[in-house]
Structures are given as C-alpha cells and as structure tokens.
Design a protein around this motif. Sequence first.
Motif, PDB file in Angstrom:
ATOM      1  N   PRO A  89       0.800  -1.228   0.000  1.00  0.00           N
ATOM      2  CA  PRO A  89       0.000   0.000   0.000  1.00  0.00           C
ATOM      3  C   PRO A  89       0.832   1.276   0.000  1.00  0.00           C
ATOM      4  O   PRO A  89       0.357   2.322  -0.449  1.00  0.00           O
ATOM      5  CB  PRO A  89      -0.835  -0.116   1.283  1.00  0.00           C
ATOM      6  CG  PRO A  89      -0.121  -1.090   2.139  1.00  0.00           C
ATOM      7  CD  PRO A  89       0.579  -2.036   1.210  1.00  0.00           C
ATOM      8  N   SER A  90       2.075   1.218   0.467  1.00  0.00           N
ATOM      9  CA  SER A  90       2.911   2.414   0.496  1.00  0.00           C
ATOM     10  C   SER A  90       3.779   2.550  -0.750  1.00  0.00           C
ATOM     11  O   SER A  90       4.270   3.642  -1.047  1.00  0.00           O
ATOM     12  CB  SER A  90       3.796   2.418   1.749  1.00  0.00           C
ATOM     13  OG  SER A  90       4.610   1.268   1.787  1.00  0.00           O
ATOM     14  N   ASP A  91       3.962   1.468  -1.486  1.00  0.00           N
ATOM     15  CA  ASP A  91       4.720   1.489  -2.742  1.00  0.00           C
ATOM     16  C   ASP A  91       4.066   0.503  -3.695  1.00  0.00           C
ATOM     17  O   ASP A  91       4.470  -0.658  -3.783  1.00  0.00           O
ATOM     18  CB  ASP A  91       6.179   1.112  -2.503  1.00  0.00           C
ATOM     19  CG  ASP A  91       6.982   1.058  -3.808  1.00  0.00           C
ATOM     20  OD1 ASP A  91       6.483   1.557  -4.837  1.00  0.00           O
ATOM     21  OD2 ASP A  91       8.090   0.496  -3.812  1.00  0.00           O
ATOM     22  N   TYR A 103       5.133 -21.286  -4.343  1.00  0.00           N
ATOM     23  CA  TYR A 103       6.278 -20.395  -4.491  1.00  0.00           C
ATOM     24  C   TYR A 103       5.813 -18.958  -4.258  1.00  0.00           C
ATOM     25  O   TYR A 103       4.616 -18.653  -4.395  1.00  0.00           O
ATOM     26  CB  TYR A 103       6.893 -20.517  -5.888  1.00  0.00           C
ATOM     27  CG  TYR A 103       7.323 -21.913  -6.250  1.00  0.00           C
ATOM     28  CD1 TYR A 103       8.394 -22.530  -5.598  1.00  0.00           C
ATOM     29  CD2 TYR A 103       6.669 -22.629  -7.246  1.00  0.00           C
ATOM     30  CE1 TYR A 103       8.785 -23.822  -5.925  1.00  0.00           C
ATOM     31  CE2 TYR A 103       7.056 -23.923  -7.584  1.00  0.00           C
ATOM     32  CZ  TYR A 103       8.107 -24.507  -6.913  1.00  0.00           C
ATOM     33  OH  TYR A 103       8.493 -25.798  -7.237  1.00  0.00           O
ATOM     34  N   LEU A 104       6.762 -18.094  -3.929  1.00  0.00           N
ATOM     35  CA  LEU A 104       6.495 -16.677  -3.754  1.00  0.00           C
ATOM     36  C   LEU A 104       7.302 -15.885  -4.771  1.00  0.00           C
ATOM     37  O   LEU A 104       8.472 -16.187  -5.024  1.00  0.00           O
ATOM     38  CB  LEU A 104       6.867 -16.218  -2.341  1.00  0.00           C
ATOM     39  CG  LEU A 104       6.214 -16.941  -1.168  1.00  0.00           C
ATOM     40  CD1 LEU A 104       6.685 -16.330   0.149  1.00  0.00           C
ATOM     41  CD2 LEU A 104       4.701 -16.880  -1.262  1.00  0.00           C
ATOM     42  N   PHE A 105       6.668 -14.860  -5.344  1.00  0.00           N
ATOM     43  CA  PHE A 105       7.314 -14.002  -6.327  1.00  0.00           C
ATOM     44  C   PHE A 105       7.119 -12.539  -5.926  1.00  0.00           C
ATOM     45  O   PHE A 105       6.132 -12.185  -5.281  1.00  0.00           O
ATOM     46  CB  PHE A 105       6.726 -14.235  -7.719  1.00  0.00           C
ATOM     47  CG  PHE A 105       6.953 -15.629  -8.246  1.00  0.00           C
ATOM     48  CD1 PHE A 105       8.042 -15.916  -9.046  1.00  0.00           C
ATOM     49  CD2 PHE A 105       6.073 -16.652  -7.929  1.00  0.00           C
ATOM     50  CE1 PHE A 105       8.256 -17.198  -9.528  1.00  0.00           C
ATOM     51  CE2 PHE A 105       6.278 -17.945  -8.400  1.00  0.00           C
ATOM     52  CZ  PHE A 105       7.370 -18.210  -9.201  1.00  0.00           C
ATOM     53  N   ARG A 106       8.053 -11.698  -6.359  1.00  0.00           N
ATOM     54  CA  ARG A 106       7.987 -10.268  -6.048  1.00  0.00           C
ATOM     55  C   ARG A 106       8.375  -9.456  -7.284  1.00  0.00           C
ATOM     56  O   ARG A 106       9.282  -9.817  -8.029  1.00  0.00           O
ATOM     57  CB  ARG A 106       8.941  -9.932  -4.907  1.00  0.00           C
ATOM     58  CG  ARG A 106       8.983  -8.445  -4.518  1.00  0.00           C
ATOM     59  CD  ARG A 106       9.979  -8.202  -3.382  1.00  0.00           C
ATOM     60  NE  ARG A 106      11.334  -8.590  -3.778  1.00  0.00           N
ATOM     61  CZ  ARG A 106      12.343  -8.778  -2.922  1.00  0.00           C
ATOM     62  NH1 ARG A 106      12.145  -8.627  -1.633  1.00  0.00           N
ATOM     63  NH2 ARG A 106      13.538  -9.125  -3.367  1.00  0.00           N
ATOM     64  N   THR A 107       7.658  -8.356  -7.484  1.00  0.00           N
ATOM     65  CA  THR A 107       8.060  -7.356  -8.468  1.00  0.00           C
ATOM     66  C   THR A 107       8.227  -6.029  -7.753  1.00  0.00           C
ATOM     67  O   THR A 107       7.493  -5.722  -6.809  1.00  0.00           O
ATOM     68  CB  THR A 107       7.032  -7.211  -9.603  1.00  0.00           C
ATOM     69  OG1 THR A 107       7.463  -6.171 -10.501  1.00  0.00           O
ATOM     70  CG2 THR A 107       5.651  -6.852  -9.077  1.00  0.00           C
ATOM     71  N   ARG A 108       9.187  -5.238  -8.199  1.00  0.00           N
ATOM     72  CA  ARG A 108       9.388  -3.900  -7.650  1.00  0.00           C
ATOM     73  C   ARG A 108       9.158  -2.814  -8.692  1.00  0.00           C
ATOM     74  O   ARG A 108       9.403  -1.641  -8.424  1.00  0.00           O
ATOM     75  CB  ARG A 108      10.802  -3.793  -7.076  1.00  0.00           C
ATOM     76  CG  ARG A 108      10.971  -4.576  -5.766  1.00  0.00           C
ATOM     77  CD  ARG A 108      12.390  -4.556  -5.299  1.00  0.00           C
ATOM     78  NE  ARG A 108      12.509  -4.992  -3.906  1.00  0.00           N
ATOM     79  CZ  ARG A 108      13.608  -5.524  -3.382  1.00  0.00           C
ATOM     80  NH1 ARG A 108      14.685  -5.689  -4.140  1.00  0.00           N
ATOM     81  NH2 ARG A 108      13.647  -5.879  -2.110  1.00  0.00           N
ATOM     82  N   LEU A 136      -0.065 -10.751   2.798  1.00  0.00           N
ATOM     83  CA  LEU A 136      -0.289  -9.420   3.346  1.00  0.00           C
ATOM     84  C   LEU A 136       1.017  -8.644   3.358  1.00  0.00           C
ATOM     85  O   LEU A 136       2.081  -9.214   3.600  1.00  0.00           O
ATOM     86  CB  LEU A 136      -0.788  -9.496   4.789  1.00  0.00           C
ATOM     87  CG  LEU A 136      -2.154 -10.100   5.096  1.00  0.00           C
ATOM     88  CD1 LEU A 136      -2.321 -10.221   6.604  1.00  0.00           C
ATOM     89  CD2 LEU A 136      -3.257  -9.248   4.503  1.00  0.00           C
ATOM     90  N   VAL A 137       0.928  -7.335   3.116  1.00  0.00           N
ATOM     91  CA  VAL A 137       2.024  -6.416   3.405  1.00  0.00           C
ATOM     92  C   VAL A 137       1.536  -5.495   4.509  1.00  0.00           C
ATOM     93  O   VAL A 137       0.465  -4.882   4.397  1.00  0.00           O
ATOM     94  CB  VAL A 137       2.431  -5.596   2.174  1.00  0.00           C
ATOM     95  CG1 VAL A 137       3.503  -4.561   2.546  1.00  0.00           C
ATOM     96  CG2 VAL A 137       2.954  -6.501   1.071  1.00  0.00           C
ATOM     97  N   ASP A 138       2.307  -5.387   5.575  1.00  0.00           N
ATOM     98  CA  ASP A 138       1.928  -4.536   6.700  1.00  0.00           C
ATOM     99  C   ASP A 138       1.841  -3.085   6.222  1.00  0.00           C
ATOM    100  O   ASP A 138       2.830  -2.542   5.715  1.00  0.00           O
ATOM    101  CB  ASP A 138       2.965  -4.678   7.815  1.00  0.00           C
ATOM    102  CG  ASP A 138       2.542  -4.015   9.106  1.00  0.00           C
ATOM    103  OD1 ASP A 138       2.078  -2.864   9.057  1.00  0.00           O
ATOM    104  OD2 ASP A 138       2.681  -4.650  10.172  1.00  0.00           O
ATOM    105  N   PRO A 139       0.685  -2.421   6.361  1.00  0.00           N
ATOM    106  CA  PRO A 139       0.566  -1.041   5.870  1.00  0.00           C
ATOM    107  C   PRO A 139       1.328  -0.022   6.714  1.00  0.00           C
ATOM    108  O   PRO A 139       1.531   1.108   6.271  1.00  0.00           O
ATOM    109  CB  PRO A 139      -0.939  -0.779   5.933  1.00  0.00           C
ATOM    110  CG  PRO A 139      -1.448  -1.716   6.961  1.00  0.00           C
ATOM    111  CD  PRO A 139      -0.578  -2.942   6.891  1.00  0.00           C
TER     112      PRO A 139
END
Length: 322
Positions: A89-91, A103-108, A136-139
């Motif tokens: 939520p912040s980025d 599996y877990l994936f991430r994009t920036r 979840l991403v901690d807000p």
Amino acid sequence: MIRDYTICVGTVGQGVWQSPDGGNSWNRIRTPFPLESQVRALAVHPQDPQIIFAGSNNGIYRSDDKGSSWEKLDSPMDTLNIWSIVIDPSDPNTMFVGTSPPYLFRTRDGGQHWDKLSVQIAQECAIGTPRVTAMLVDPVDRRTVWAGVEIDGVYRSLDGGDTWTRIADGVKDPDIHGMAISLGAQKRVLVSTPREIFTSTDVGESWHSVATTRQFPLAYCRWVAVKVDNPQVIFAANGDSAIGSTGAILRSNDGGQTWESRPLPVEPNSPIWNFAVHPADPDLVLANSLFGELYRSNNGGDSWEKLKREFSEVRALAWLPN
C-alpha cells in the motif's frame, strides 16, 4: 454511501466477470484470458482505483480500466496456479504473488520484472500440493510481509521478502485459509484456518485464538476480513465443509470476543468464501459463496441482500469505486 462502483469476480472455468454498475449488468471478459481460465486472485491498486490485477492458472493480468479490458503480463508464473496477490500500500510498484505449487514471487516495478523469492515451503501436504492462499504487506511497516499456506502454515518476512521464517508456534493448524490486518490501538494480524481464527499482536511471536467454529453455526471457516474504518469489526466466512451445501456470515463488533451470525435473505448454496472491502466506502461489504452467489451489505454487515446474477465456482471478489 457510495452508489457508483464496479465489481469484479474471479471464477474457476469462466475467467473474470465484471459489472460496471454495482451488479446490475455483467460482462464476461474473454480477451486475453484463455478459454476456461481459473482466476483465484484479484488485487485492487491501493492508490489508483482504475487498476486491478488478476491471478490465474495461466499467469497474471492487469487492467487499467476497472476490469473492462486486460493485458497479460510477462512473468515466471505462467505455468503455475496463482492463488494470492498483494500490493504494497505504500509502494504499489511492489507486489507479491503466491502460487501452487507453493512459491512466492515479487516485483518492484509494477509487474515488468519478477523475482522468485528464497523460501522453503513444503511441496506436498494432505491435499496433495500446497498453495499460498493469502498474502499481506503490513501497511505500517512495509518490510513485514506475510504468507499463508494451505497446508504448511504461516510464513513471515521482516525484510520486505528477502528472507522468510515459518512461524512454528501458536497457530495450531497449518491449514491457512485467510489473513487480515487490524490497525487499531494495537495492530493485530488475523489468520483463519478451517476450525479456528488466530491473532497476534507481536508480529507473530505469539498467537491466541479469537474464535473457533464451535461458536459458529457451521463447522468450517474460510476467509476473514476487517472493516476498513473500524478494527474491532471482523467478518468470518462460514460453511458446513470445504465443498459444502450451505454457509453463513459471522461478524464480531468487539475484536473477536463475541460473534453473531448475520441474517441472509436466502440460505447460501455453499460455504461463504470471500469478502471484498474498499476504503472508498467502509460500509459496502461484498461476499460470495463458493458456488457463485454474491451478497452485498450497504451498512457494514448489519443487513445483506443477494445479487441476482449467479456464477460458477467463485474464488475471488473485488470492488472498485467508479
């Protein structure tokens, strides 16, 4: 109360359906989704209500017009089943995706490039292949990221997804269905399992039970959600079994100390599966049954109505303000 909004529904076998007028009319989105696509994850952009992402059994998709049209993103998830998507939520350029096999994936960079993250999740379980059902991403602290696995428990990262730890103590059942964060005077992480809902106030170091299905009308619990403007109001999705014949919506107004079954206009045809909330209107809450019924509350869960349209197997639900 918001009256002008779009609903998106992710189904197993019919891809994405979209209603631009709050459920009065519906469009099945055929392009670019392959025939019989299975869409189990939807994620709304936290800052731009035009943008929504969908995760399927053939990759990840993005819409910039509230789900009216979509484009497929290049990703390493094309041959996997996507079960969960979360946007920081912040980025919002940072997103995480959970799949099956697990599996877990991430994009920036908003989905242009993806990295497979280093996390050791069990590759077999009682249901065959585990799946990452919730993320979840901690807000408040974006470096804290959560993943829930059906069936291999809760995983936590304290460095934005670079490294992960499996939470071995506290959540007694590793069969994780749903996760939510309650931002009250004391921030809480909520985790739902088939028979129990757990909470932690210390970033997963300890957990306690806030509900068991012995308190509920039916024996099975699926998703959990928190009212956007009131962290004490929690919703639980209830049913008779994973693939059952009835369901119920539970609500707690005191952070999980007590629960009440909210009256529905008809008996659901299967377990209640998901909730959809949005900060544009905290009182508008949507829910769905596994086998295609949609329910709507315009008053924070006090009363519910059933939408006329029914679908096949529904696994994902979202709404966006117009």
